[in-house]
Design an enzyme around this catalytic site. Structure first.
Site, PDB file in Angstrom:
ATOM      1  N   GLY A 148      74.246  42.914  27.117  1.00 38.25           N
ATOM      2  CA  GLY A 148      73.889  41.900  25.989  1.00 38.25           C
ATOM      3  C   GLY A 148      73.966  42.537  24.785  1.00 38.25           C
ATOM      4  N   ASP A 149      73.854  43.917  24.356  1.00 36.41           N
ATOM      5  CA  ASP A 149      73.894  44.307  23.110  1.00 36.41           C
ATOM      6  C   ASP A 149      75.518  44.199  22.896  1.00 36.41           C
ATOM      7  OD1 ASP A 149      71.219  45.127  23.267  1.00 36.41           O
ATOM      8  OD2 ASP A 149      71.867  46.974  24.141  1.00 36.41           O
TER       9      ASP A 149
END
EC number: 2.7.1.20
Length: 360
Positions: free
Chosen positions: A315-316
């Protein structure tokens, strides 16, 4: 903050700068820098430090010895971690020479800080660290079993001590004032709310303000703070579980679909203006959901990864690559493509390490 930093760009009706593709950009990520240390161990080591399989705990004093052992063990894999720091490193990987990226956060004055600083310099990311003389650098120890199970122990330490006053220091202020995009990890809502509210209240209209929801507990326990900040956020990131948790905290209902939750939160995001508002929601291997302005949800399919090694940091990575592309192109489809590809590459490696691949 003035628009003079965008000398070669044009201002749209929504106040966001449409930057020419070849113009250098500047990105600022703000979060909790952590040193991740991963090692394959036996059950005896896990028992020695009171750790369970597939568990994550906050450290106690006795775990400081474990961190030292992990740091000095030549078999340990060390990495610059933390949500914002992960996103910053991937953003620089995506930008290459088209711009500069910095990460602001708080560290201690120790060997961990020196290692992190050296690592970021090697990747051409600027570490805007505020060093706290009486606190230790944040670390995350991860003990792996032969079966792939994780036992994680986290010491936030100095990482939780970053404050709005640090944004005014000589080393950080120039980036606060001139960055085209500022990204904050949602964890700051827990321990550094003044930093989040500072950007929500004082950022320039020409500056993209981006926030991640970060975790379910953040959404549940700090719903009111998020409801105050989200109307100021240009680009919001979350995953399926976080979106459901926030919507449930807002409404008291747990029977809403992801799409309904997303619509509810985006309505809050666009309560002040529908222009330049983007909400990106990941759903694992299922199609990614995106809504912008006052439009309908868009679906983006995720190309399968043949062999998944580790999902940590996906997600990062998506957020970092999306923002790096979007501030150059202002093309949502192109940015999503870049973000999804970055996440796919991270799935193939251990941790959130910028991948080595031929650039398109």
């Amino acid at each position: 903050m003035s628009n003079s930093i965008f000398q070669n760009g044009s201002v749209s009706s929504n106040g966001i700068i449409h930057q020419e593709t070849n113009d250098p950009v500047r990105m600022l990520f703000v979060g909790a820098p952590l040193l991740d240390m991963v090692l394959l161990v036996g059950e005896e080591t896990r028992r020695q430090y009171g750790l369970k399989r597939d568990d994550c705990i906050l450290s106690k004093e006795e775990h400081n010895t474990l961190f030292q052992e992990l740091f000095h063990n030549p078999k340990s894999r060390l990495a610059a971690g933390g949500s914002a720091q992960n996103a910053a490193r991937i953003a620089k990987w995506s930008l290459e020479e088209k711009g500069e990226v910095a990460i602001a956060g708080c560290t201690g004055c120790d060997d961990y800080e020196l290692w992190l600083r050296s690592k970021l310099h090697s990747e051409d990311v600027s570490p805007l660290y505020v060093t706290h003389p009486e606190a230790r650098t944040g670390v995350c120890g991860c003990l792996l079993s032969d079966e792939g199970e994780r036992s994680m122990v986290v010491r936030q330490g100095a990482a939780a001590l970053f404050r709005a006053e640090h944004l005014k220091t000589d080393i950080i202020r120039p980036y606060v004032e001139t960055s085209h995009c500022v990204f904050l990890e949602g964890y700051f809502i827990v321990h550094s709310q003044d930093v989040v509210f500072y950007f929500a209240q004082h950022r320039s209209a020409s500056q993209i303000f981006s926030l991640s929801l970060s975790a379910e507990y953040v959404c549940r326990q700090h719903c009111k703070a998020l409801q105050t900040v989200i109307p100021k956020v240009n680009i919001l990131f979350g995953n399926e579980a976080e979106v459901k948790a926030l919507a449930e905290a807002m409404t008291g209902r747990n029977d809403l679909t992801v799409e309904e939750c997303m619509k509810l939160i985006h309505r809050l995001q666009t309560s002040e203006t529908v222009e330049s508002r983007i909400f990106v929601v990941t759903c694992g291997s299922k199609p990614l959901l995106l809504v912008q302005g006052g439009g309908d949800n868009q679906l983006f399919k995720i190309k399968p990864v043949e062999k998944v090694v580790d999902s940590v940091g996906c997600g990062d990575a998506l957020a970092g690559a999306f923002l790096a592309n979007y501030i150059r192109t202002h093309n949502v489809e192109s940015a999503i493509e870049e973000g999804i590809e970055a996440a796919r590459q991270i799935l193939k490696v251990t941790g959130c390490e910028p991948p080595h691949r031929a650039r398109r």
